[in-house]
Design an enzyme around this catalytic site. Structure first.
Site, PDB file in Angstrom:
ATOM      1  N   SER A 124       0.835  -1.204   0.000  1.00  0.00           N
ATOM      2  CA  SER A 124       0.000   0.000   0.000  1.00  0.00           C
ATOM      3  C   SER A 124       0.871   1.257   0.000  1.00  0.00           C
ATOM      4  O   SER A 124       1.946   1.268   0.600  1.00  0.00           O
ATOM      5  CB  SER A 124      -0.885   0.005   1.259  1.00  0.00           C
ATOM      6  OG  SER A 124      -1.492   1.271   1.467  1.00  0.00           O
ATOM      7  N   TYR A 148      -1.065  -0.131  10.905  1.00  0.00           N
ATOM      8  CA  TYR A 148      -1.435  -0.846   9.667  1.00  0.00           C
ATOM      9  C   TYR A 148      -0.354  -0.640   8.604  1.00  0.00           C
ATOM     10  O   TYR A 148       0.158  -1.592   8.017  1.00  0.00           O
ATOM     11  CB  TYR A 148      -2.796  -0.362   9.142  1.00  0.00           C
ATOM     12  CG  TYR A 148      -2.978  -0.681   7.680  1.00  0.00           C
ATOM     13  CD1 TYR A 148      -2.844   0.312   6.716  1.00  0.00           C
ATOM     14  CD2 TYR A 148      -3.217  -1.988   7.253  1.00  0.00           C
ATOM     15  CE1 TYR A 148      -2.961   0.019   5.378  1.00  0.00           C
ATOM     16  CE2 TYR A 148      -3.342  -2.285   5.917  1.00  0.00           C
ATOM     17  CZ  TYR A 148      -3.208  -1.277   4.978  1.00  0.00           C
ATOM     18  OH  TYR A 148      -3.314  -1.571   3.646  1.00  0.00           O
ATOM     19  N   LYS A 152       2.494  -3.322   6.687  1.00  0.00           N
ATOM     20  CA  LYS A 152       2.767  -3.460   5.254  1.00  0.00           C
ATOM     21  C   LYS A 152       4.265  -3.283   4.987  1.00  0.00           C
ATOM     22  O   LYS A 152       4.870  -4.040   4.220  1.00  0.00           O
ATOM     23  CB  LYS A 152       1.966  -2.439   4.441  1.00  0.00           C
ATOM     24  CG  LYS A 152       0.480  -2.700   4.361  1.00  0.00           C
ATOM     25  CD  LYS A 152       0.164  -4.012   3.643  1.00  0.00           C
ATOM     26  CE  LYS A 152      -1.319  -4.211   3.423  1.00  0.00           C
ATOM     27  NZ  LYS A 152      -1.631  -5.492   2.780  1.00  0.00           N
ATOM     28  N   ASN A 197     -14.831   3.300   6.101  1.00  0.00           N
ATOM     29  CA  ASN A 197     -13.802   4.302   6.437  1.00  0.00           C
ATOM     30  C   ASN A 197     -13.440   5.095   5.187  1.00  0.00           C
ATOM     31  O   ASN A 197     -13.105   6.260   5.253  1.00  0.00           O
ATOM     32  CB  ASN A 197     -12.516   3.615   6.938  1.00  0.00           C
ATOM     33  CG  ASN A 197     -12.745   2.856   8.233  1.00  0.00           C
ATOM     34  OD1 ASN A 197     -13.280   3.418   9.188  1.00  0.00           O
ATOM     35  ND2 ASN A 197     -12.376   1.574   8.260  1.00  0.00           N
ATOM     36  N   LEU A 199     -13.588   6.813   1.355  1.00  0.00           N
ATOM     37  CA  LEU A 199     -14.455   7.826   0.749  1.00  0.00           C
ATOM     38  C   LEU A 199     -15.493   7.254  -0.207  1.00  0.00           C
ATOM     39  O   LEU A 199     -16.700   7.509  -0.059  1.00  0.00           O
ATOM     40  CB  LEU A 199     -13.600   8.863   0.013  1.00  0.00           C
ATOM     41  CG  LEU A 199     -14.389   9.958  -0.708  1.00  0.00           C
ATOM     42  CD1 LEU A 199     -15.121  10.852   0.282  1.00  0.00           C
ATOM     43  CD2 LEU A 199     -13.469  10.788  -1.594  1.00  0.00           C
ATOM     44  N   ARG A 230      -6.285  12.545  -3.759  1.00  0.00           N
ATOM     45  CA  ARG A 230      -5.760  11.191  -3.791  1.00  0.00           C
ATOM     46  C   ARG A 230      -5.659  10.655  -5.209  1.00  0.00           C
ATOM     47  O   ARG A 230      -6.334  11.182  -6.111  1.00  0.00           O
ATOM     48  CB  ARG A 230      -6.670  10.241  -2.973  1.00  0.00           C
ATOM     49  CG  ARG A 230      -6.754  10.549  -1.476  1.00  0.00           C
ATOM     50  CD  ARG A 230      -5.448  10.262  -0.781  1.00  0.00           C
ATOM     51  NE  ARG A 230      -5.533  10.459   0.663  1.00  0.00           N
ATOM     52  CZ  ARG A 230      -5.378  11.620   1.278  1.00  0.00           C
ATOM     53  NH1 ARG A 230      -5.109  12.717   0.567  1.00  0.00           N
ATOM     54  NH2 ARG A 230      -5.445  11.702   2.600  1.00  0.00           N
TER      55      ARG A 230
HETATM   56  C1  WQD Z   1      -9.629   9.538   0.802  1.00  0.00           C
HETATM   57  C2  WQD Z   1      -9.920  11.022   0.954  1.00  0.00           C
HETATM   58  C3  WQD Z   1     -10.111  11.710   3.251  1.00  0.00           C
HETATM   59  C4  WQD Z   1     -13.786   9.415   4.085  1.00  0.00           C
HETATM   60  C5  WQD Z   1      -6.800   4.758   3.080  1.00  0.00           C
HETATM   61  C6  WQD Z   1      -5.722   4.009   3.788  1.00  0.00           C
HETATM   62  C7  WQD Z   1      -4.800   3.375   2.786  1.00  0.00           C
HETATM   63  C8  WQD Z   1      -5.586   2.532   1.799  1.00  0.00           C
HETATM   64  C9  WQD Z   1      -6.660   3.360   1.126  1.00  0.00           C
HETATM   65  C10 WQD Z   1      -5.544   0.240   2.470  1.00  0.00           C
HETATM   66  C11 WQD Z   1      -9.121  11.664   2.081  1.00  0.00           C
HETATM   67  C12 WQD Z   1     -11.441  11.880   2.524  1.00  0.00           C
HETATM   68  C13 WQD Z   1     -12.661   9.944   3.463  1.00  0.00           C
HETATM   69  C14 WQD Z   1     -14.844  10.266   4.504  1.00  0.00           C
HETATM   70  C15 WQD Z   1     -13.627  12.157   3.630  1.00  0.00           C
HETATM   71  N1  WQD Z   1      -6.166   1.423   2.451  1.00  0.00           N
HETATM   72  N2  WQD Z   1     -12.591  11.294   3.245  1.00  0.00           N
HETATM   73  N3  WQD Z   1     -14.714  11.610   4.264  1.00  0.00           N
HETATM   74  O1  WQD Z   1      -7.107   7.767   3.673  1.00  0.00           O
HETATM   75  O2  WQD Z   1      -6.293   8.046   1.267  1.00  0.00           O
HETATM   76  O3  WQD Z   1      -6.242   5.806   2.339  1.00  0.00           O
HETATM   77  O4  WQD Z   1      -7.486   3.896   2.186  1.00  0.00           O
HETATM   78  O5  WQD Z   1      -4.490  -0.050   1.979  1.00  0.00           O
HETATM   79  O6  WQD Z   1      -3.889   2.553   3.462  1.00  0.00           O
HETATM   80  O7  WQD Z   1      -4.968   4.937   4.539  1.00  0.00           O
HETATM   81  O8  WQD Z   1      -8.425   6.813   1.723  1.00  0.00           O
HETATM   82  O9  WQD Z   1     -10.808   6.788   1.184  1.00  0.00           O
HETATM   83  O10 WQD Z   1     -10.108   6.965   3.639  1.00  0.00           O
HETATM   84  O11 WQD Z   1      -9.788   8.923   2.089  1.00  0.00           O
HETATM   85  O12 WQD Z   1     -13.536  13.367   3.423  1.00  0.00           O
HETATM   86  O13 WQD Z   1     -15.876   9.847   5.087  1.00  0.00           O
HETATM   87  O14 WQD Z   1     -11.292  11.173   1.307  1.00  0.00           O
HETATM   88  O15 WQD Z   1      -9.856  12.817   4.127  1.00  0.00           O
HETATM   89  O16 WQD Z   1      -8.788  13.000   1.679  1.00  0.00           O
HETATM   90  P1  WQD Z   1      -6.983   7.219   2.293  1.00  0.00           P
HETATM   91  P2  WQD Z   1      -9.861   7.310   2.197  1.00  0.00           P
END
Ligand code: WQD
Length: 337
Positions: A124, A148, A152, A197, A199, A230
């Protein structure tokens, strides 16, 4: 080839399994179904019109692994199995190290014992931590900021040492950026076991009416519109990258870490608008405080994937949103319907 997929019933695993079967490979899925559904495998069987082996079990169970390796004699392993919730890893670090790191050591020992020399590992971009520069390339410092991410990184290093100790071994460490989307059939997709968790599944559940609104974590980042940026990668492109890694590793020895992303970033608001266009649904939202541990911007350098694997992403943001909506609208409650 005979390919063992640990965690093959999960989101990325099921999409990769489907592509493997369609390319004529033989597959065995080992999954403890702690964060996946056996129903996903039934859907894959229907879509692929091909059969494959399934064994329920954990990578921590050495005897179970022995049995699977002796019976199936895999030529390659694609290792998806592992716990992956950042927040939960802060609360239960020992559980994450036991499952992810110790489990991977047990798996590698079984591979060596049964002369299975090829590993493709689901890593990741979280191993990079805060950006010293962008885009993240594979030489970027490795400084994960949560347990986590550290599991990795530790597994990557263990695999690297394993490959160095066994001249015939081959390992490809795929560093995923942000996987999203679903197979165009709408029959398989991302099905979080609790409140999402991430987005995109969260937005999809708001659009389908399971959740009331989206909280956007932070609106004052140094990005085009102040919301987090992202590198979202379509799960079908990600699955194709695994097949490219299997064929690359088949003709190589040694260990290579490779980013899998599109090479450009999308903000939360840009993605939300794209999802509203794709679904025809409004997604109510409000901007709230930043989430602890989030970085402002993350996107990949994808040069190495192109030169080593001959792979690059082909699907765009609209494909990601249309396919996610197609899955979610056909399966409002995921596989549990
Ligand atoms: C993306 C963007 C949030 C939820 C995580 C893990 C990473 C990988 C992928 C496993 C960010 C914003 C999110 C919400 C929001 N997982 N957001 N409201 O954090 O880039 O990565 O998932 O391997 O290891 O860290 O992905 O989808 O959580 O967030 O505003 O309810 O969406 O702040 O900018 P992230 P995410």
């Amino acid at each position: 080839m005979r390919v063992l997929l640990t965690g093959g019933a999960g989101y990325i695993g099921s999409h990769t399994l489907l592509k493997l079967l369609r390319q004529g490979h033989e597959a065995l899925v080992l999954d403890n179904f702690s964060n996946s559904s056996p129903r996903a495998l039934g859907r894959v069987k229907q879509l692929a019109q091909a059969d494959f082996e399934v064994r329920e079990g954990s990578i921590c169970d050495a005897e179970r692994l022995d049995q699977v390796f002796a019976e199936f004699r895999p030529e390659a392993v694609i290792h998806f199995a592992g716990l992956k919730a950042v927040g939960e890893s802060n609360e239960k670090p020992l559980h994450y190290y036991a499952q992810n790191v110790s489990g991977s050591i047990t798996l590698l020992a079984a591979m060596q014992k049964h002369d299975c020399r090829q590993m493709v590992f689901s890593s990741s971009a979280t191993v990079y931590g805060d950006a010293a520069y962008l885009p993240y390339d594979e030489a970027h410092p490795l400084q994960p900021t949560n347990p986590y991410g550290r599991t990795k990184l530790f597994i990557e290093e263990i695999i690297r040492d394993w490959a160095a100790s066994w001249p015939d071994a081959s390992a490809v460490l795929l560093r995923y950026f942000n996987p999203v989307g679903a197979d165009p059939s709408g029959q398989i997709g991302e099905d979080p076991q609790a409140i999402p968790n991430n987005l995109v599944p969260y937005i999809a559940q708001v659009a389908v009416g399971r959740l009331p609104f989206l909280s956007i974590f932070g609106g004052d980042y140094d990005t085009r519109d102040g919301t987090g940026e992202r590198d979202y990668i379509h799960v079908e492109d990600l699955a194709a990258a695994h097949l490219a890694a299997v064929s690359f590793g088949h003709s190589q020895t040694g260990c290579e870490a490779i980013n899998i992303g599109t090479g450009h970033g999308t903000t939360v608001l840009e993605l939300l608008r794209a999802f509203e266009r794709a679904s025809g649904r409004k997604v109510p939202h409000k901007i709230v405080a930043e989430r602890a541990g989030d970085v402002a911007r993350s996107f990949a350098s994808v040069t190495k994937a192109r030169t080593l694997l001959g792979w690059q992403a082909e699907r765009n943001l609209d494909d990601m949103c249309h396919s996610t909506w197609n899955w979610q609208s056909r399966n409002p409650d995921g596989y549990d319907a």
